[in-house]
Design an enzyme around this catalytic site. Sequence first.
Site: not given
Ligand code: DX5
Ligand code: ZN
Length: 212
Positions: A32, A139, A172, A174, A192
């Site tokens: 990211d 973000g 992507d 949550g 993530g």
């Molecule tokens: C949001 C990002 C995601 C996010 C994924 O800005 O693009 O890739 O960090 O992380 P989790 O799975 O913790 O939401």
């Molecule tokens: Zn992402």
Amino acid sequence: MKISVSYLKSKYTIKTTLNKIDLTDADYLHVDVMDGRFVPRKKNQYIEIKDYLKEIKKELDIHLMVEDPLKYILDYKNLKPTYITIQSEIKHDLKDLIYMIKSYGIKVGIALNPLTSIEKIEDYLKDIDQVLILSVNPGAGGQSFKKSVIYKIEILKKLREENGYHYEISVDGGVNIETRKYIKDVDIAVSGSYICESDNFQEKINILRNVK
Ligand code: DX5
Ligand code: ZN
């Protein structure tokens, strides 16, 4: 379902996190990148992380949450990523950016913020390799999954089937044991904090893949 692991939020240092991801059977490392303009925070600037990423064996899935992707594409192409994904909401001509990414032999993704509709990218669907549906506001890692985006999966599947498009559908934000059920049909799940804040990355990946 393929798994792309984002390391935006982790309880380990960046080096340990990346090494732990590399030891799993995840399909991609999701990077990211944030510019402090498209989103408030700055994160994963090329100069800071290129040496870490060069050590990693996983295929790279670069998600550019940046207002002006040009210089980022020029930098990140050097890491030979599998995907570079740009945001649909930026002011740039997406057609030029798609062409540019492809010219380096890299697959192209377009990301949709939760409130951005599919119509916005309809003209590009035939040319791209991935549509990334953001299920949180871009973000930050660790936010709650927005069910309001689920409808996009079905529309994108239908459009792909009817028109013979080839893009992969990815979700992507949550994604965890609770929300996995909403995205059963997608090609790639990006996850993530659910993985990187845990003690056992592979176990969490297995759960997402539904391996008992
Ligand atoms: C949001 C990002 C995601 C996010 C994924 O800005 O693009 O890739 O960090 O992380 P989790 O799975 O913790 O939401
Ligand atoms: Zn992402």
